[in-house]
Write a protein that holds these residues in place. Structure first.
Motif, PDB file in Angstrom:
ATOM      1  N   ASP A  43     -59.133   3.458   8.756  1.00  0.00           N
ATOM      2  CA  ASP A  43     -58.124   4.340   9.337  1.00  0.00           C
ATOM      3  C   ASP A  43     -56.745   3.671   9.275  1.00  0.00           C
ATOM      4  O   ASP A  43     -55.748   4.307   8.904  1.00  0.00           O
ATOM      5  CB  ASP A  43     -58.516   4.675  10.774  1.00  0.00           C
ATOM      6  N   GLU A  44     -56.683   2.394   9.633  1.00  0.00           N
ATOM      7  CA  GLU A  44     -55.410   1.670   9.579  1.00  0.00           C
ATOM      8  C   GLU A  44     -54.891   1.603   8.145  1.00  0.00           C
ATOM      9  O   GLU A  44     -53.691   1.779   7.898  1.00  0.00           O
ATOM     10  CB  GLU A  44     -55.590   0.265  10.150  1.00  0.00           C
ATOM     11  N   LEU A  45     -55.786   1.368   7.198  1.00  0.00           N
ATOM     12  CA  LEU A  45     -55.397   1.320   5.788  1.00  0.00           C
ATOM     13  C   LEU A  45     -54.844   2.667   5.341  1.00  0.00           C
ATOM     14  O   LEU A  45     -53.798   2.737   4.686  1.00  0.00           O
ATOM     15  CB  LEU A  45     -56.605   0.926   4.939  1.00  0.00           C
ATOM     16  N   ASN A  46     -55.512   3.744   5.719  1.00  0.00           N
ATOM     17  CA  ASN A  46     -55.059   5.069   5.321  1.00  0.00           C
ATOM     18  C   ASN A  46     -53.691   5.374   5.940  1.00  0.00           C
ATOM     19  O   ASN A  46     -52.816   5.963   5.296  1.00  0.00           O
ATOM     20  CB  ASN A  46     -56.092   6.127   5.702  1.00  0.00           C
ATOM     21  N   ALA A  47     -53.489   4.955   7.192  1.00  0.00           N
ATOM     22  CA  ALA A  47     -52.188   5.154   7.836  1.00  0.00           C
ATOM     23  C   ALA A  47     -51.101   4.352   7.130  1.00  0.00           C
ATOM     24  O   ALA A  47     -49.980   4.843   6.927  1.00  0.00           O
ATOM     25  CB  ALA A  47     -52.268   4.769   9.315  1.00  0.00           C
ATOM     26  N   ALA A  48     -51.414   3.121   6.727  1.00  0.00           N
ATOM     27  CA  ALA A  48     -50.440   2.300   6.000  1.00  0.00           C
ATOM     28  C   ALA A  48     -50.084   2.955   4.665  1.00  0.00           C
ATOM     29  O   ALA A  48     -48.923   2.926   4.236  1.00  0.00           O
ATOM     30  CB  ALA A  48     -50.983   0.885   5.783  1.00  0.00           C
ATOM     31  N   LEU A  49     -51.068   3.561   4.012  1.00  0.00           N
ATOM     32  CA  LEU A  49     -50.787   4.274   2.761  1.00  0.00           C
ATOM     33  C   LEU A  49     -49.898   5.485   3.023  1.00  0.00           C
ATOM     34  O   LEU A  49     -49.036   5.819   2.207  1.00  0.00           O
ATOM     35  CB  LEU A  49     -52.082   4.686   2.070  1.00  0.00           C
ATOM     36  N   GLY A  50     -50.091   6.130   4.156  1.00  0.00           N
ATOM     37  CA  GLY A  50     -49.220   7.242   4.529  1.00  0.00           C
ATOM     38  C   GLY A  50     -47.782   6.790   4.704  1.00  0.00           C
ATOM     39  O   GLY A  50     -46.845   7.473   4.264  1.00  0.00           O
ATOM     40  N   VAL A  51     -47.588   5.638   5.327  1.00  0.00           N
ATOM     41  CA  VAL A  51     -46.231   5.090   5.475  1.00  0.00           C
ATOM     42  C   VAL A  51     -45.673   4.749   4.097  1.00  0.00           C
ATOM     43  O   VAL A  51     -44.519   5.076   3.782  1.00  0.00           O
ATOM     44  CB  VAL A  51     -46.217   3.856   6.403  1.00  0.00           C
ATOM     45  N   LEU A  52     -46.469   4.117   3.262  1.00  0.00           N
ATOM     46  CA  LEU A  52     -46.033   3.787   1.902  1.00  0.00           C
ATOM     47  C   LEU A  52     -45.591   5.039   1.161  1.00  0.00           C
ATOM     48  O   LEU A  52     -44.523   5.077   0.550  1.00  0.00           O
ATOM     49  CB  LEU A  52     -47.167   3.092   1.147  1.00  0.00           C
ATOM     50  N   ARG A  53     -46.377   6.098   1.246  1.00  0.00           N
ATOM     51  CA  ARG A  53     -46.066   7.335   0.529  1.00  0.00           C
ATOM     52  C   ARG A  53     -44.847   8.045   1.097  1.00  0.00           C
ATOM     53  O   ARG A  53     -44.246   8.879   0.425  1.00  0.00           O
ATOM     54  CB  ARG A  53     -47.283   8.257   0.525  1.00  0.00           C
ATOM     55  N   SER A  54     -44.447   7.721   2.314  1.00  0.00           N
ATOM     56  CA  SER A  54     -43.249   8.327   2.892  1.00  0.00           C
ATOM     57  C   SER A  54     -41.978   7.785   2.263  1.00  0.00           C
ATOM     58  O   SER A  54     -40.891   8.294   2.516  1.00  0.00           O
ATOM     59  CB  SER A  54     -43.217   8.102   4.412  1.00  0.00           C
ATOM     60  N   HIS A  55     -42.092   6.793   1.401  1.00  0.00           N
ATOM     61  CA  HIS A  55     -40.942   6.189   0.727  1.00  0.00           C
ATOM     62  C   HIS A  55     -40.554   6.926  -0.554  1.00  0.00           C
ATOM     63  O   HIS A  55     -39.853   6.362  -1.393  1.00  0.00           O
ATOM     64  CB  HIS A  55     -41.222   4.717   0.419  1.00  0.00           C
ATOM     65  N   ALA A  56     -40.990   8.151  -0.711  1.00  0.00           N
ATOM     66  CA  ALA A  56     -40.623   8.979  -1.873  1.00  0.00           C
ATOM     67  C   ALA A  56     -40.865   8.236  -3.183  1.00  0.00           C
ATOM     68  O   ALA A  56     -39.951   7.957  -3.953  1.00  0.00           O
ATOM     69  CB  ALA A  56     -39.170   9.448  -1.766  1.00  0.00           C
ATOM     70  N   LEU A  57     -42.123   7.930  -3.436  1.00  0.00           N
ATOM     71  CA  LEU A  57     -42.511   7.222  -4.645  1.00  0.00           C
ATOM     72  C   LEU A  57     -42.402   8.137  -5.863  1.00  0.00           C
ATOM     73  O   LEU A  57     -42.544   9.357  -5.739  1.00  0.00           O
ATOM     74  CB  LEU A  57     -43.949   6.729  -4.521  1.00  0.00           C
ATOM     75  N   PRO A  58     -42.203   7.566  -7.046  1.00  0.00           N
ATOM     76  CA  PRO A  58     -42.258   8.379  -8.262  1.00  0.00           C
ATOM     77  C   PRO A  58     -43.631   9.065  -8.360  1.00  0.00           C
ATOM     78  O   PRO A  58     -44.648   8.502  -7.935  1.00  0.00           O
ATOM     79  CB  PRO A  58     -42.071   7.363  -9.392  1.00  0.00           C
ATOM     80  N   ALA A  59     -43.658  10.251  -8.907  1.00  0.00           N
ATOM     81  CA  ALA A  59     -44.883  11.060  -8.948  1.00  0.00           C
ATOM     82  C   ALA A  59     -46.049  10.324  -9.598  1.00  0.00           C
ATOM     83  O   ALA A  59     -47.186  10.429  -9.136  1.00  0.00           O
ATOM     84  CB  ALA A  59     -44.617  12.374  -9.683  1.00  0.00           C
ATOM     85  N   ASP A  60     -45.780   9.553 -10.659  1.00  0.00           N
ATOM     86  CA  ASP A  60     -46.878   8.863 -11.346  1.00  0.00           C
ATOM     87  C   ASP A  60     -47.475   7.741 -10.509  1.00  0.00           C
ATOM     88  O   ASP A  60     -48.601   7.313 -10.758  1.00  0.00           O
ATOM     89  CB  ASP A  60     -46.440   8.344 -12.710  1.00  0.00           C
ATOM     90  N   LEU A  61     -46.731   7.268  -9.507  1.00  0.00           N
ATOM     91  CA  LEU A  61     -47.251   6.231  -8.621  1.00  0.00           C
ATOM     92  C   LEU A  61     -47.821   6.833  -7.336  1.00  0.00           C
ATOM     93  O   LEU A  61     -48.717   6.260  -6.728  1.00  0.00           O
ATOM     94  CB  LEU A  61     -46.159   5.217  -8.278  1.00  0.00           C
ATOM     95  N   ASP A  62     -47.310   7.984  -6.941  1.00  0.00           N
ATOM     96  CA  ASP A  62     -47.777   8.634  -5.722  1.00  0.00           C
ATOM     97  C   ASP A  62     -49.115   9.337  -5.922  1.00  0.00           C
ATOM     98  O   ASP A  62     -49.971   9.303  -5.028  1.00  0.00           O
ATOM     99  CB  ASP A  62     -46.731   9.631  -5.229  1.00  0.00           C
ATOM    100  N   ALA A  63     -49.318   9.963  -7.054  1.00  0.00           N
ATOM    101  CA  ALA A  63     -50.537  10.747  -7.289  1.00  0.00           C
ATOM    102  C   ALA A  63     -51.814   9.924  -7.110  1.00  0.00           C
ATOM    103  O   ALA A  63     -52.754  10.393  -6.441  1.00  0.00           O
ATOM    104  CB  ALA A  63     -50.496  11.394  -8.671  1.00  0.00           C
ATOM    105  N   PRO A  64     -51.889   8.712  -7.648  1.00  0.00           N
ATOM    106  CA  PRO A  64     -53.111   7.929  -7.402  1.00  0.00           C
ATOM    107  C   PRO A  64     -53.320   7.613  -5.918  1.00  0.00           C
ATOM    108  O   PRO A  64     -54.455   7.548  -5.452  1.00  0.00           O
ATOM    109  CB  PRO A  64     -52.901   6.640  -8.198  1.00  0.00           C
ATOM    110  N   LEU A  65     -52.228   7.449  -5.172  1.00  0.00           N
ATOM    111  CA  LEU A  65     -52.363   7.139  -3.746  1.00  0.00           C
ATOM    112  C   LEU A  65     -52.875   8.345  -2.960  1.00  0.00           C
ATOM    113  O   LEU A  65     -53.605   8.188  -1.983  1.00  0.00           O
ATOM    114  CB  LEU A  65     -51.038   6.641  -3.182  1.00  0.00           C
ATOM    115  N   ASP A  66     -52.503   9.554  -3.394  1.00  0.00           N
ATOM    116  CA  ASP A  66     -53.061  10.751  -2.774  1.00  0.00           C
ATOM    117  C   ASP A  66     -54.575  10.752  -2.945  1.00  0.00           C
ATOM    118  O   ASP A  66     -55.323  11.004  -1.996  1.00  0.00           O
ATOM    119  CB  ASP A  66     -52.447  12.008  -3.390  1.00  0.00           C
TER     120      ASP A  66
END
Length: 185
Positions: A43-66
């Motif tokens: 759960d903590e890891l998933n929340a940290a990924l949510g914070v990471l994704r809030s940084h408006a990553l380029p689509a090619d880097l964000d899609a794998p994180l989704d």
């Protein structure tokens, strides 16, 4: 009459007030049981990924994180329902493919990289350390209750992905990596 089913109808149940919680199979365990420690780290890891994704990553880097966030919920389901298998050998292989593709863009490493860089890259490093802890906790649980080997491998590959993702973000933003100044190297 609505036919919609709600997975969560009440958030406050008071059933855990005595220090126990239940798995989806109905079994109850102490809240400090290894299974809940593993679920908490996921759960903590998933929340940290949510914070990471809030940084408006380029689509090619964000899609794998989704996709990673979805698989982490699947891994949590495996823990909540003993014996359920959701991840397959293809899941860590998918992460390895992403790792290799990103790594091909990067210059070779000559020394260890210190965590940091852009805010998004720094969050990658933070998430990487949480992924390592989640992996250790899942392995610890595996020693008493066998776990899905694909799930353990998935967390191992995920920390690799987050490391190369941090490097790729720093490179794409022109932020130089801070290398370890090895005094004996």
């Amino acid at each position: 009459m609505s036919t919609d089913k709600h997975r969560i109808s009440r958030v406050t149940t008071r059933t855990g007030d005595g220090g126990e919680s239940g798995l989806a199979d109905g079994s109850r365990h102490s809240k400090d049981a290894p299974v809940f420690a593993a679920m908490g780290d996921l759960d903590e890891l998933n929340a940290a990924l949510g914070v990471l994704r809030s940084h408006a990553l380029p689509a090619d880097l964000d899609a794998p994180l989704d996709e990673v966030q979805q698989r982490l919920f699947d891994l949590g389901a495996e823990l909540a329902v003993p014996g359920m298998l959701r991840l397959t050998d293809g899941d860590p292989e998918t992460l390895e493919h992403h790792v290799n593709a990103l790594n091909d863009e990067l210059p070779p490493l000559k020394e260890f990289v210190l965590p940091g860089g852009t805010p998004a890259a720094a969050w990658c490093h933070m998430a990487r350390t949480i992924a390592r802890r989640a992996e250790r906790q899942l392995v610890h649980l595996h020693h008493t209750v066998p776990q899905n080997p694909a799930s353990i491998a998935y967390l191992n590959r995920l920390s690799d992905l987050l490391f190369v993702l941090a490097r790729a973000l720093n490179l794409r933003h022109g932020h130089p990596e801070t290398l370890w100044r090895n005094p004996h190297g």
